[in-house]
Design a protein around this motif. Structure first.
Motif, PDB file in Angstrom:
ATOM      1  N   UNK A  18       0.596  -1.181  -0.050  1.00  0.00           N
ATOM      2  CA  UNK A  18       0.045  -0.149  -0.055  1.00  0.00           C
ATOM      3  C   UNK A  18       0.750   1.433  -0.075  1.00  0.00           C
ATOM      4  N   UNK A  19       1.939   1.285   0.848  1.00  0.00           N
ATOM      5  CA  UNK A  19       2.859   2.288   0.957  1.00  0.00           C
ATOM      6  C   UNK A  19       3.566   2.584  -0.609  1.00  0.00           C
ATOM      7  N   UNK A  27      -4.892   0.780   4.041  1.00  0.00           N
ATOM      8  CA  UNK A  27      -4.452   1.130   5.381  1.00  0.00           C
ATOM      9  C   UNK A  27      -5.780   1.544   5.926  1.00  0.00           C
ATOM     10  N   UNK A  28      -6.464   1.921   5.247  1.00  0.00           N
ATOM     11  CA  UNK A  28      -7.949   2.481   5.832  1.00  0.00           C
ATOM     12  C   UNK A  28      -8.781   1.403   6.698  1.00  0.00           C
ATOM     13  N   UNK A  57       5.673   8.795   5.022  1.00  0.00           N
ATOM     14  CA  UNK A  57       5.090   8.988   6.453  1.00  0.00           C
ATOM     15  C   UNK A  57       3.676   9.947   6.277  1.00  0.00           C
ATOM     16  N   UNK A  58       3.776  10.918   5.573  1.00  0.00           N
ATOM     17  CA  UNK A  58       2.936  12.023   5.366  1.00  0.00           C
ATOM     18  C   UNK A  58       1.421  11.110   4.730  1.00  0.00           C
ATOM     19  N   UNK A  63      -3.709   8.671   5.809  1.00  0.00           N
ATOM     20  CA  UNK A  63      -4.747   7.548   5.523  1.00  0.00           C
ATOM     21  C   UNK A  63      -5.261   7.130   6.925  1.00  0.00           C
ATOM     22  N   UNK A  64      -4.423   7.115   7.866  1.00  0.00           N
ATOM     23  CA  UNK A  64      -5.022   6.599   8.964  1.00  0.00           C
ATOM     24  C   UNK A  64      -5.989   7.555   9.658  1.00  0.00           C
ATOM     25  N   UNK A  65      -5.511   8.910   9.513  1.00  0.00           N
ATOM     26  CA  UNK A  65      -6.572  10.010   9.987  1.00  0.00           C
ATOM     27  C   UNK A  65      -7.876  10.228   9.007  1.00  0.00           C
ATOM     28  N   UNK A  66      -7.835   9.602   7.885  1.00  0.00           N
ATOM     29  CA  UNK A  66      -9.011   9.605   7.211  1.00  0.00           C
ATOM     30  C   UNK A  66     -10.175   8.713   7.948  1.00  0.00           C
ATOM     31  N   UNK A  67      -9.647   7.975   8.721  1.00  0.00           N
ATOM     32  CA  UNK A  67     -10.825   6.967   9.355  1.00  0.00           C
ATOM     33  C   UNK A  67     -10.963   7.276  10.800  1.00  0.00           C
TER      34      UNK A  67
END
Length: 262
Positions: A18-19, A27-28, A57-58, A63-67
């Motif tokens: 994914x990265x 990731x989501x 990293x950004x 991606x994490x904080x979109x969830x």
């Protein structure tokens, strides 16, 4: 005790792909599962990210904080990647982390002050070796706190990781029992209610029967909690282990107990 998911790791094939492909969907989905499993925070273990560290990293943080708006721990040895994650993060962010290793004192620790972030300090020697016993861990804690103070960061930002030893080490079980005393002693030793975190997965690193590994994990977790551990970095898909933490929190919390509370 706060449950921190350690499931988002670059060493996992799906995360690595994914990265590389800059595809946020896997990731989501993983983060959705971690939140549903009971995570209170998410550790983003990106590894060193030797190529395009800032961009990758950004991407991970976004991606994490979109969830979820849960706190995130940025887990990388690359200071450029660490700073890029701190710059884009929109929720509470914890730097994971620094030690007495000169490069980390010089390039990771100052980021805590610059971005007003919490930071995890590992009880390791400057050569990254693990202290052999309780006395050595406490001596390292004093030295680590001294370096932390010299950096001018608010002491309330410090979280200490005493480094759980794999039980398969020759003296691993002895070290892990002594860690309980280390956790109890740190607030008096350093003179303030320092928070602590432990990597639970370290306990059962290596080969061994899964059922016994899980039983050992579920036994050690309440011992750590009773010693005063603040945060458990763990596999949140180990459902019974997560429920063990929830049960402890229900018993030890200030709220009136209810069966529905956990």
């Amino acid at each position: 005790m706060i449950v921190v998911s350690d499931n988002l790791q670059i060493t996992h094939g799906a995360v690595d792909r994914a990265v590389k492909e800059m595809d946020p969907a896997p990731i989501r989905e993983l983060v959705r599962q971690c939140v549903a499993a009971g995570a209170d925070a998410v550790d983003i273990n990106s590894g060193p990210l030797s190529r395009d560290p800032e961009k990758k990293m950004a991407f991970l943080v976004e991606a994490v904080q979109s969830i979820t708006d849960l706190p995130v721990l940025l887990d990388t040895t690359n200071p450029k990647a660490m700073e890029a994650g701190l710059q884009v993060s929109k929720s509470r962010t914890i730097i994971n982390g620094f030690s007495l290793e000169p490069a980390k004192l010089e390039r990771i620790l100052p980021l805590a002050g610059k971005y007003d972030a919490d930071i995890i300090g590992y009880l390791l020697y400057p050569n990254s070796h693990v202290p052999a016993d309780e006395s050595e861990r406490l001596n390292v804690a004093v030295e680590l706190f001294g370096a932390f103070q010299r950096a001018g960061v608010d002491r309330e930002r410090l979280i200490i990781d005493p480094i759980v030893a794999p039980v398969m080490w020759e003296d691993g079980n002895r070290q892990d029992m002594e860690i309980l005393s280390v956790i109890r002693t740190l607030p008096d030793l350093l003179g303030f209610p320092v928070r602590t975190i432990a990597g639970i997965s370290n306990l059962t690193t290596g080969h061994g029967p899964l059922d016994k590994k899980l039983r050992l994990e579920r036994t050690y977790l309440p011992m750590l909690a009773a010693a005063g551990l603040s945060m458990a970095l763990m596999n949140v898909f180990h459902t019974e282990s997560v429920m063990t933490v929830r049960a402890f929190n229900a018993l030890a919390g200030d709220r009136i107990f209810t069966w529905a509370g956990w």
